[in-house]
Design an enzyme around this catalytic site. Structure first.
Site, PDB file in Angstrom:
ATOM      1  CG  ASP A  48      68.169  88.483  75.909  1.00 22.25           C
ATOM      2  OD1 ASP A  48      66.585  87.756  76.345  1.00 22.25           O
ATOM      3  OD2 ASP A  48      69.250  87.087  76.146  1.00 22.25           O
ATOM      4  CE1 TYR A  53      73.680  84.905  79.066  1.00 22.80           C
ATOM      5  CE2 TYR A  53      72.948  86.789  78.271  1.00 22.80           C
ATOM      6  CZ  TYR A  53      72.962  84.825  78.023  1.00 22.80           C
ATOM      7  OH  TYR A  53      72.201  84.581  77.990  1.00 22.80           O
ATOM      8  CE  LYS A  78      68.174  84.260  78.071  1.00 29.47           C
ATOM      9  NZ  LYS A  78      68.884  85.292  78.356  1.00 29.47           N
ATOM     10  CG  HIS A 111      69.682  80.476  80.705  1.00 27.30           C
ATOM     11  ND1 HIS A 111      70.291  81.860  81.634  1.00 27.30           N
ATOM     12  CD2 HIS A 111      70.239  80.533  79.569  1.00 27.30           C
ATOM     13  CE1 HIS A 111      71.785  82.309  80.879  1.00 27.30           C
ATOM     14  NE2 HIS A 111      71.224  81.146  80.015  1.00 27.30           N
TER      15      HIS A 111
END
Length: 278
Positions: A48, A53, A78, A111
């Protein structure tokens, strides 16, 4: 070591998802390839990540070098808040796929709802198109509350496959999870161990269960999630801890233990609030 047999759950679109995966939130982009490689070697097949990120490239390199057939992996990423909207969502999935080195992701999530900008329904309709194009096998949402879920269900032809939310024994979001269960939306837990604000791993109920089963306190909490039917993906930079987190399928908590851990509910959110995150 023996590769753990992680159970699969069936999503509302017929695809399956490994119930336990590996998360890379806050994993240093420079360390991501090494850490994800460790996770894949230890038996994880569900990874994930997210655009925000900034470590999709590292995930992609680990996947490419693993030699694991693509169909054996389940990869989630996401859509970030600033990319919500029709055209920008289509551009965002293309960017993520390029960074991941993949033709498709198994799950693509919005998200956060960011209701202040009021683009999450438009974005959801774009995700329907992305799914139809084959760039995402399944689509879902993250951090959505009941009103947000109801709006996308009413305003589209697709019920989200999952809702990924903050969930741990001290904060269980029962209204959201009950709505999901009633509507065929599986719940994914982020922050499954409660993070720093709630020292769940020191709770006597949890440490007693750990002692009884010969497991760590973290393994007990992860087992609690699994027995609730929740999808969970703990994260760690330590190979030893990564191995420990997937070693949770050789024991079972009793009904009394599950109930005692469930009773640790305190209504305490650790992360951001879906109505406030922008």
């Amino acid at each position: 070591m023996t590769t753990p047999q992680v159970p699969n759950l069936t999503l509302n679109d017929g695809h399956t998802i490994p119930q336990l995966g590996f998360g890379v939130f806050l994993v240093d982009p420079q360390e991501t390839e090494r850490i994800v490689t460790d996770a894949l070697e230890l038996g994880y097949r569900h990874i994930d990540t997210a655009a925000i990120y900034r470590n999709e490239e590292g995930v992609g390199r680990a996947i490419a070098k693993s030699g694991i057939p693509r169909e054996e992996l389940f990869i989630t990423t996401k859509l970030w808040n600033g990319d919500q909207g029709t055209e920008s969502a289509h551009a965002a999935i293309d960017t993520s796929l390029e960074k991941l080195g993949l033709d498709y992701v198994d799950l693509y999530l919005i998200h956060w709802p960011v209701p202040a900008q009021d683009k999450y329904l438009e974005s959801w309709l774009a995700l329907e198109q992305i799914k139809a194009s084959g760039k995402a096998r399944s689509i879902g949402v993250s951090n959505f509350l009941v009103d947000h879920l109801q709006r996308v269900i009413d305003g589209s032809s697709t019920v989200p496959a999952v809702n990924q939310i903050e969930l741990h024994p001290a904060y269980q979001q029962r209204e959201v999870t009950d709505f999901g269960q009633a509507n065929g939306i599986l719940t994914e837990a982020w922050g499954p161990l409660g993070q720093g604000k709630y020292p769940l791993l020191e709770e006597p109920i949890i440490t007693a269960a750990a002692s009884k089963h010969g497991k760590s306190a973290a393994q007990v909490v992860l087992r609690w999630h699994l027995q609730q039917g929740t999808i969970v993906f703990p994260k760690s930079n330590s190979r030893e801890r990564i191995a420990e987190n997937i070693d949770v399928f050789d024991f079972e908590l009793s009904d009394a233990e599950v109930q005692a851990i469930t009773a640790l509910e305190r209504g305490g959110r650790v992360g951001g609030h879906p109505l406030e995150v922008k």
